[in-house]
Design a protein around this motif. Structure first.
Motif, PDB file in Angstrom:
ATOM      1  N   LYS A  30       0.831  -1.199   0.000  1.00  0.00           N
ATOM      2  CA  LYS A  30       0.000   0.000   0.000  1.00  0.00           C
ATOM      3  C   LYS A  30       0.867   1.252   0.000  1.00  0.00           C
ATOM      4  CE  LYS A  30      -3.833   2.226   2.483  1.00  0.00           C
ATOM      5  NZ  LYS A  30      -4.764   2.129   3.632  1.00  0.00           N
ATOM      6  N   THR A  32       0.308   5.482   0.383  1.00  0.00           N
ATOM      7  CA  THR A  32      -0.654   6.537   0.714  1.00  0.00           C
ATOM      8  C   THR A  32       0.067   7.875   0.830  1.00  0.00           C
ATOM      9  OG1 THR A  32      -2.069   4.994   1.938  1.00  0.00           O
ATOM     10  CG2 THR A  32      -2.375   7.333   2.371  1.00  0.00           C
ATOM     11  N   ASN A  34      -0.913  11.764   2.038  1.00  0.00           N
ATOM     12  CA  ASN A  34      -1.944  12.565   2.701  1.00  0.00           C
ATOM     13  C   ASN A  34      -1.563  14.047   2.722  1.00  0.00           C
ATOM     14  OD1 ASN A  34      -3.717  10.426   3.473  1.00  0.00           O
ATOM     15  ND2 ASN A  34      -2.276   9.866   5.090  1.00  0.00           N
ATOM     16  N   GLU A  49      -6.018  12.900   0.085  1.00  0.00           N
ATOM     17  CA  GLU A  49      -5.465  11.547   0.161  1.00  0.00           C
ATOM     18  C   GLU A  49      -5.353  10.953  -1.235  1.00  0.00           C
ATOM     19  OE1 GLU A  49      -6.564   7.126   2.057  1.00  0.00           O
ATOM     20  OE2 GLU A  49      -7.913   8.846   2.327  1.00  0.00           O
ATOM     21  N   SER A  51      -4.271   6.977  -2.432  1.00  0.00           N
ATOM     22  CA  SER A  51      -3.888   5.679  -1.886  1.00  0.00           C
ATOM     23  C   SER A  51      -4.008   4.612  -2.966  1.00  0.00           C
ATOM     24  CB  SER A  51      -4.782   5.323  -0.690  1.00  0.00           C
ATOM     25  OG  SER A  51      -4.503   4.021  -0.219  1.00  0.00           O
TER      26      SER A  51
END
Length: 402
Positions: A30, A32, A34, A49, A51
């Motif tokens: 994963k 991500t 932000n 965000e 992701s």
């Protein structure tokens, strides 16, 4: 465009993303990002965000934007989009849209669904819900002028992309525009490949109700034109000033209308015809300038052979009807526009003046055959009458038969 979209293959899109992930020299479950900002050319955009994750044979992507300057993309827009987000999962077999969401002020939209390939076609199914504040999005329908009110929309859609079908259930509250003033609105639309169909329409005014008598086609996608509207509408005790909200010059013409009407629009002219008997209660004609009463009926008028046509560009209303009262029957034909009127009371008419009360603040009594004309500026209406009356009485003077 639909043909190009229909050729998309979900498994090919998945393979493209999956191969891109495999080329990364280390394993990633994963990624991500932000609270960041992207600058490209003259645009800056806040990112809440981003992701990307992979689990088994599925890839999930999330993008959430904040404080989107909508006016940078849509010139007419004035507001900032508080949030725009999308969450999707893609596999070899399908593309699942978990959520597509837009929020700004009191307005929002949510859509979810699934896309998959089925028998060489791209198949889509899903649903959505939105709330719209017209003070924010009235610019999308400029022909309605300034629009206010709140509208909610429930949406269901499914089918192959080239034969997509959808149903929309719309409810509105306090919908006000230059064309209408609805206390509330209930509308059902159906979308198919070739047309948009109106299945239900109910609107409440401050007094009275409008209801669609039967479904009709609104827009034809083959011709790319609005259909020659042929609409049947039931009206129950609707106040004429609200019913004819789009012609404010008629505010001096008052009454409560009930019955069934047939409406047709062609070349910017609205044609209205009564179906059966149309009833007009509490009729009044007032001076446009000072509101003084010119004519008033004590009861209910039955409008037979009732027809109106209204030019929507340069206001002019033409009216023809046989008006039947308890003891009177008037054959009326004429017009009214933004500053004057001219109506003829034709041969075959008969009148009982008692049913009209005072005329221009003068007591007139008597009954019998009549011809006449009502004409002049809306603030200075003239009435010429040529009656053959029995028991005529004017301003208290007994004139007998005339």
């Amino acid at each position: 465009v639909l043909e190009k979209i229909n050729r998309l293959k979900v498994n090919e899109i998945y393979a493209l993303l999956n191969n891109g992930i495999k080329k990364i020299p280390f394993e990633i479950e994963k990624v991500t990002i932000n609270n960041s900002e992207i600058t490209a050319l003259d645009l800056q955009q806040e990112i809440g965000e981003i992701s990307l994750s992979k689990g088994g044979n599925k890839i999930k992507a999330i993008v959430r934007l904040t404080n989107v300057q909508v006016s940078k993309y849509i010139n007419e827009a004035k507001d900032i989009l508080d949030e725009g987000s999308i969450s999707a999962i893609i596999s070899k077999d399908d593309f699942v849209l978990e959520e597509f969401k837009l929020v700004t002020g009191l307005s929002s939209a949510n859509i979810n669904g699934m896309v998959r390939n089925h028998e060489n076609n791209l198949y889509i199914e899903g649903s959505g819900f939105s709330n719209i504040d017209f003070q924010q999005f009235g610019f999308l329908i400029p022909e309605f002028g300034e629009v206010s009110g709140i509208m909610s929309i429930d949406l269901i859609f499914n089918g192959p992309i080239k034969k997509l079908e959808a149903e929309l259930k719309i409810k509105g509250t306090s919908i006000i525009s230059k064309w209408s003033d609805f206390k509330d609105l209930d509308l059902d639309l159906e979308y198919k490949k070739d047309y948009i169909k109106v299945n239900k329409f109910i609107a409440h005014l401050s007094t009275g109700e409008l209801e669609l008598s039967e479904a009709f086609n609104l827009y034809n996608f083959k011709t790319k034109e609005i259909e020659n509207l042929d609409v049947k509408l039931k009206i129950d005790h609707a106040f004429t000033n609200e019913l004819l909200h789009f012609v404010p010059d008629l505010k001096g013409l008052k009454g409560n209308l009930s019955g069934e009407l047939k409406l047709k629009v062609a070349e910017r002219v609205l044609y209205i015809n009564g179906i059966g008997d149309v009833l007009l209660a509490d009729f009044q004609l007032q001076n446009k300038k000072n509101g003084n009463e010119i004519l008033k009926n004590r009861g209910t008028i039955n409008l037979k052979d009732f027809s109106i046509d209204i030019n929507l560009d340069k206001f002019k209303l033409n009216l023809s009807s046989k008006m039947t009262f308890t003891n009177s029957s008037l054959n009326i034909k004429g017009f009214i526009d933004h500053d004057k009127l001219d109506f003829e009371i034709a041969d075959g008419s008969k009148i009982d003046f008692y049913e009209f009360g005072q005329i221009a603040k003068r007591d007139i009594l008597g009954s019998g055959p009549i011809k006449g004309r009502i004409f002049g500026d809306l603030h200075d209406v003239k009435i010429d009458l040529w009656p053959t009356l029995q028991n005529m009485k004017v301003l208290g003077f007994e004139l007998g038969d005339t």
